[in-house]
Write an enzyme that holds these catalytic residues in place. Structure first.
Site, PDB file in Angstrom:
ATOM      1  CG  ASP A 147      -1.940   1.043   0.646  1.00 46.17           C
ATOM      2  OD1 ASP A 147      -2.266   1.289  -0.437  1.00 46.17           O
ATOM      3  OD2 ASP A 147      -2.617   1.059   2.008  1.00 46.17           O
ATOM      4  CG  HIS A 193      -0.366   1.953  -9.591  1.00 42.86           C
ATOM      5  ND1 HIS A 193      -0.760   1.889  -7.793  1.00 42.86           N
ATOM      6  CD2 HIS A 193      -1.532   3.043  -9.953  1.00 42.86           C
ATOM      7  CE1 HIS A 193      -1.626   2.787  -7.835  1.00 42.86           C
ATOM      8  NE2 HIS A 193      -2.291   2.607  -8.577  1.00 42.86           N
ATOM      9  CG  LEU A 233       8.991 -17.983  -3.678  1.00 42.90           C
ATOM     10  CD1 LEU A 233       9.761 -17.782  -2.136  1.00 42.90           C
ATOM     11  CD2 LEU A 233       9.658 -16.014  -4.152  1.00 42.90           C
TER      12      LEU A 233
HETATM   13  C1  IPE Z   1      -5.320  -2.201   0.138  1.00 39.80           C
HETATM   14  O1  IPE Z   1      -5.286  -1.397  -0.489  1.00 39.80           O
HETATM   15  C2  IPE Z   1      -5.289  -3.435  -1.492  1.00 39.80           C
HETATM   16  C3  IPE Z   1      -4.460  -3.615  -2.475  1.00 39.80           C
HETATM   17  C4  IPE Z   1      -3.225  -3.147  -1.866  1.00 39.80           C
HETATM   18  C5  IPE Z   1      -3.974  -4.398  -3.573  1.00 39.80           C
HETATM   19  P1  IPE Z   1      -6.012  -0.489  -0.737  1.00 39.80           P
HETATM   20  O2  IPE Z   1      -5.397   0.960  -0.748  1.00 39.80           O
HETATM   21  O3  IPE Z   1      -7.288  -0.716  -1.727  1.00 39.80           O
HETATM   22  O4  IPE Z   1      -7.148  -0.468   0.937  1.00 39.80           O
HETATM   23  P2  IPE Z   1      -8.101   0.819   1.650  1.00 39.80           P
HETATM   24  O5  IPE Z   1      -9.035   1.620   0.577  1.00 39.80           O
HETATM   25  O6  IPE Z   1      -6.896   1.330   2.024  1.00 39.80           O
HETATM   26  O7  IPE Z   1      -8.335  -0.328   3.108  1.00 39.80           O
HETATM   27  C1  IPE Z   2      -1.149  -0.089  -3.199  1.00 34.18           C
HETATM   28  O1  IPE Z   2      -1.166   1.126  -3.620  1.00 34.18           O
HETATM   29  C2  IPE Z   2      -1.473  -0.156  -4.851  1.00 34.18           C
HETATM   30  C3  IPE Z   2      -2.613  -0.752  -4.996  1.00 34.18           C
HETATM   31  C4  IPE Z   2      -4.025  -0.929  -4.560  1.00 34.18           C
HETATM   32  C5  IPE Z   2      -3.534  -0.963  -6.803  1.00 34.18           C
HETATM   33  P1  IPE Z   2      -2.217   2.570  -3.940  1.00 34.18           P
HETATM   34  O2  IPE Z   2      -3.078   3.109  -4.869  1.00 34.18           O
HETATM   35  O3  IPE Z   2      -3.797   1.734  -2.729  1.00 34.18           O
HETATM   36  O4  IPE Z   2      -1.699   4.093  -2.748  1.00 34.18           O
HETATM   37  P2  IPE Z   2      -2.631   4.180  -1.536  1.00 34.18           P
HETATM   38  O5  IPE Z   2      -3.046   4.106  -0.241  1.00 34.18           O
HETATM   39  O6  IPE Z   2      -3.590   5.493  -2.526  1.00 34.18           O
HETATM   40  O7  IPE Z   2      -1.277   5.818  -1.523  1.00 34.18           O
HETATM   41 MG    MG Z   3      -4.352   2.171  -0.421  1.00 36.90          MG
END
Ligand code: IPE
Ligand code: IPE
Ligand code: MG
Length: 229
Positions: free
Chosen positions: A14, A31, A126
């Protein structure tokens, strides 16, 4: 192997969006950088003797709520990643597996997933699992539906465990980056006795050095599984 080994590591990656925003970039840059970190961590896990499976949360069933352009970018990134990664998988002995519901993905992406699984199926260092359009609740409901369609009316924990998509159900260590401290519908069943570690690092800045430190921290913990030790 001792009971303090991390056999199955799971990671909620995240913070890609925040990483990019902090630098004045579009979220998609975060990303892209995040995908490079998956490669680094996977390569490290392949050389780490105690880890036999690493599961990454790449796209949740709730992530469809994001703007269409971001979702499209993530799908394209995934396709490119798998195409480029085949070499890394083969060189490092990594078997690729995907979990989640792919029916809604483009035919090309579904084919890429199947082909990558097939091409890497004999690799033994792995297992790398990518959770794609994955939801913990959906996975449990699917298992239950599969079981009742066979005529079962009473289910055991073993029945459900054995019909989940993950080859190893129990997770030893879950890491979530970016400072958020929640599960966000990740492997609900498999996390029941996992050790949890929340890191403030945004995913694109996560490193093998930090992973090594977290594994050391895990080794200082006492896993009691309800007993006394
Ligand atoms: C969780 O991250 C999903 C992934 C890492 C794929 P999100 O950014 O979507 O989660 P929330 O919305 O903050 O809970
Ligand atoms: C995690 O990073 C990747 C996915 C959920 C695909 P985010 O895109 O949720 O990044 P933040 O949380 O907005 O910083
Ligand atoms: Mg996120």
């Amino acid at each position: 192997m001792s009971s303090t080994d991390v056999k199955h590591l799971a990671i909620i990656m995240d913070g890609n969006g925040r990483w990019a925003k902090k630098r004045g970039f579009s979220r998609t840059k975060g990303h892209e950088k995040g995908a490079d970190v998956i490669r680094d961590i996977t390569t490290y896990c392949a050389t780490n003797k105690e880890i036999d499976t690493v599961t990454f949360y790449a796209f949740s069933t709730e992530n469809w709520k994001r703007p269409k352009l971001e979702v499209e970018f993530l799908m394209k990134l995934l396709d490119n990643y798998l195409q480029k990664e085949l070499k890394t998988y083969q060189e490092n002995g990594v078997r690729f597996k995907a979990i989640g519901n792919f029916d809604v993905f483009s035919q090309a992406l579904q084919k890429r997933i199947q082909e990558t699984e097939k091409a890497t199926k004999n690799n033994t260092k792995l297992i790398q699992i990518l959770a794609l359009n994955y939801g913990g609740r959906a996975e449990i409901v699917n298992s239950v539906n599969k079981l009742i369609s066979t005529g079962k009316t009473i289910l055991t924990e073993e029945d459900i465990s054995s019909t989940l998509q993950t080859p190893y159900n129990d997770i030893d260590l879950l890491i979530r980056t970016s400072g958020e401290e929640r599960i966000s519908n990740f492997l609900l069943w498999q996390l029941s006795y996992a050790e949890l570690y929340f890191s403030p690092t945004l995913w694109p800045d996560f490193s093998t050095k930090e992973l090594e430190e977290i594994i050391q921290n895990y080794k200082t913990r006492t896993r009691r599984f309800g007993g006394i030790k």
